[in-house]
Design a protein around this motif. Structure first.
Motif, PDB file in Angstrom:
ATOM      1  N   ALA A  58       4.890-107.012 -98.720  1.00 18.21           N
ATOM      2  CA  ALA A  58       4.125-107.785 -97.737  1.00 18.21           C
ATOM      3  C   ALA A  58       2.869-108.376 -98.358  1.00 18.21           C
ATOM      4  O   ALA A  58       2.509-109.532 -98.093  1.00 18.21           O
ATOM      5  N   LEU A  59       2.198-107.598 -99.208  1.00 16.79           N
ATOM      6  CA  LEU A  59       0.967-108.074 -99.841  1.00 16.79           C
ATOM      7  C   LEU A  59       1.233-109.168-100.867  1.00 16.79           C
ATOM      8  O   LEU A  59       0.322-109.921-101.233  1.00 16.79           O
ATOM      9  N   ALA A  60       2.485-109.275-101.332  1.00 12.63           N
ATOM     10  CA  ALA A  60       2.817-110.311-102.319  1.00 12.63           C
ATOM     11  C   ALA A  60       2.833-111.701-101.712  1.00 12.63           C
ATOM     12  O   ALA A  60       2.827-112.696-102.442  1.00 12.63           O
ATOM     13  N   VAL A  61       2.832-111.773-100.392  1.00 13.12           N
ATOM     14  CA  VAL A  61       2.824-113.065 -99.693  1.00 13.12           C
ATOM     15  C   VAL A  61       1.376-113.433 -99.365  1.00 13.12           C
ATOM     16  O   VAL A  61       0.612-112.596 -98.880  1.00 13.12           O
ATOM     17  N   ALA A  62       0.979-114.663 -99.636  1.00 18.78           N
ATOM     18  CA  ALA A  62      -0.366-115.102 -99.280  1.00 18.78           C
ATOM     19  C   ALA A  62      -0.546-114.972 -97.772  1.00 18.78           C
ATOM     20  O   ALA A  62       0.230-115.544 -96.997  1.00 18.78           O
ATOM     21  N   GLY A  63      -1.525-114.186 -97.360  1.00 21.31           N
ATOM     22  CA  GLY A  63      -1.744-113.965 -95.934  1.00 21.31           C
ATOM     23  C   GLY A  63      -0.771-112.983 -95.317  1.00 21.31           C
ATOM     24  O   GLY A  63      -0.725-112.832 -94.094  1.00 21.31           O
ATOM     25  N   GLY A  64       0.035-112.297 -96.139  1.00 20.95           N
ATOM     26  CA  GLY A  64       1.003-111.332 -95.621  1.00 20.95           C
ATOM     27  C   GLY A  64       0.314-110.173 -94.917  1.00 20.95           C
ATOM     28  O   GLY A  64      -0.744-109.712 -95.343  1.00 20.95           O
ATOM     29  N   ARG A  65       0.912-109.722 -93.844  1.00 22.86           N
ATOM     30  CA  ARG A  65       0.313-108.669 -93.025  1.00 22.86           C
ATOM     31  C   ARG A  65       1.076-107.359 -93.205  1.00 22.86           C
ATOM     32  O   ARG A  65       2.303-107.342 -93.158  1.00 22.86           O
ATOM     33  N   THR A  66       0.334-106.276 -93.360  1.00 17.98           N
ATOM     34  CA  THR A  66       0.968-104.957 -93.451  1.00 17.98           C
ATOM     35  C   THR A  66       0.058-103.900 -92.839  1.00 17.98           C
ATOM     36  O   THR A  66      -1.173-104.022 -92.903  1.00 17.98           O
ATOM     37  N   VAL A  67       0.664-102.876 -92.252  1.00 19.34           N
ATOM     38  CA  VAL A  67      -0.061-101.787 -91.602  1.00 19.34           C
ATOM     39  C   VAL A  67       0.438-100.472 -92.183  1.00 19.34           C
ATOM     40  O   VAL A  67       1.650-100.225 -92.211  1.00 19.34           O
ATOM     41  N   ALA A  68      -0.475 -99.647 -92.646  1.00 23.20           N
ATOM     42  CA  ALA A  68      -0.136 -98.318 -93.155  1.00 23.20           C
ATOM     43  C   ALA A  68      -0.527 -97.280 -92.111  1.00 23.20           C
ATOM     44  O   ALA A  68      -1.692 -97.209 -91.709  1.00 23.20           O
ATOM     45  N   VAL A  69       0.440 -96.508 -91.656  1.00 25.01           N
ATOM     46  CA  VAL A  69       0.186 -95.438 -90.685  1.00 25.01           C
ATOM     47  C   VAL A  69       0.222 -94.115 -91.444  1.00 25.01           C
ATOM     48  O   VAL A  69       1.276 -93.705 -91.939  1.00 25.01           O
ATOM     49  N   LEU A  70      -0.913 -93.457 -91.536  1.00 25.55           N
ATOM     50  CA  LEU A  70      -1.042 -92.266 -92.363  1.00 25.55           C
ATOM     51  C   LEU A  70      -0.650 -91.001 -91.620  1.00 25.55           C
ATOM     52  O   LEU A  70      -0.875 -90.884 -90.409  1.00 25.55           O
ATOM     53  N   GLY A  71      -0.115 -90.045 -92.368  1.00 26.64           N
ATOM     54  CA  GLY A  71       0.110 -88.712 -91.838  1.00 26.64           C
ATOM     55  C   GLY A  71      -1.017 -87.777 -92.226  1.00 26.64           C
ATOM     56  O   GLY A  71      -0.934 -86.567 -92.026  1.00 26.64           O
ATOM     57  N   THR A  72      -2.062 -88.346 -92.790  1.00 26.38           N
ATOM     58  CA  THR A  72      -3.244 -87.613 -93.233  1.00 26.38           C
ATOM     59  C   THR A  72      -4.475 -88.220 -92.563  1.00 26.38           C
ATOM     60  O   THR A  72      -4.375 -89.197 -91.823  1.00 26.38           O
TER      61      THR A  72
END
Length: 219
Positions: free
Chosen positions: A162-176
């Motif tokens: 997702a980050l490889a795309v200009a303006g790509g959106r990604t969400v990380a949901v942590l278990g910590t």
């Protein structure tokens, strides 16, 4: 952090004990500040036990609240979103086990953005990693947010795609805890996601994690 309501929410989170009475208290009042100001009769009516009521009645700021407040004030894009707030994801709110609050670093609006989850093995094959990266890159290029768990393997490849795309959106949901990404080797990736996407956790800064905290994030 610039809200008395946020400080009241931190006090409710720190009170500990069973979550359902505190959910009931939040849902029954116009904000965390009103819930805290309602006093013991309302707290007792919502089902809070004696220890929870004593914690809320204390005039001394608990050490955990001080620590959480400092984290919130420590950088841009840091928020805690209570169950009662309009920015809290509506589908998650419907669950009986919904977290009392979500800790977020980055663009909290992405919690509402159309998204697809890409998750998988921590010990993925080279082909699996490549597929996760390419699919996620395609999803991001199509305007979707890619949601994953920041774990090693497929999760990390999905975020990277997702980050490889200009303006790509990604969400990380942590278990910590929100300030303790796992595995430690993905800390730099976590910072990149926070800078252009969002990192979320139901565990506050400094909280200990366990095997059980990883499965519950799946909801």
């Amino acid at each position: 952090m610039d809200s008395a309501d946020t400080l009241a929410l931190l006090r409710l989170l720190d009170a500990g004990g069973r979550s359902e009475p505190r959910r009931r208290l939040l849902r029954g009042h116009d904000g965390a500040g009103a819930a805290l100001a309602a006093g013991r009769p309302a707290w007792r009516g919502a089902g809070l036990d004696a220890a929870q009521q004593a914690a809320l009645a204390s005039r001394v700021e608990p050490p955990a609240v001080t620590r959480w407040r400092r984290w919130l004030e420590g950088g841009p894009g840091r928020r805690v979103i209570g169950l009662h707030e309009p920015d809290y994801p509506s589908l998650l709110r419907r669950l009986g086990s919904a977290p009392l609050a979500l800790w977020v670093e980055g663009d909290a609006d992405l919690l509402w953005h159309p998204a697809i989850a890409v998750v998988g093995s921590r010990a993925a094959s080279a082909g699996g990693l490549r597929n996760a990266f390419e699919f996620s890159r395609a999803f991001a290029a199509a305007g979707m947010a890619v949601t994953s768990g920041l774990a090693a393997g497929i999760d990390a490849a999905a975020h990277e795609g997702a980050l490889a795309v200009a303006g790509g959106r990604t969400v990380a949901v942590l278990g910590t805890a929100i300030d303790r990404p796992w595995p430690p080797g993905n800390a730099a990736l976590c910072r990149r996601i926070a800078a252009s996407g969002a990192v979320a956790s139901e565990l506050p800064p400094g909280a200990a994690c366990s095997r059980g905290t990883f499965p519950i994030r799946n909801r």
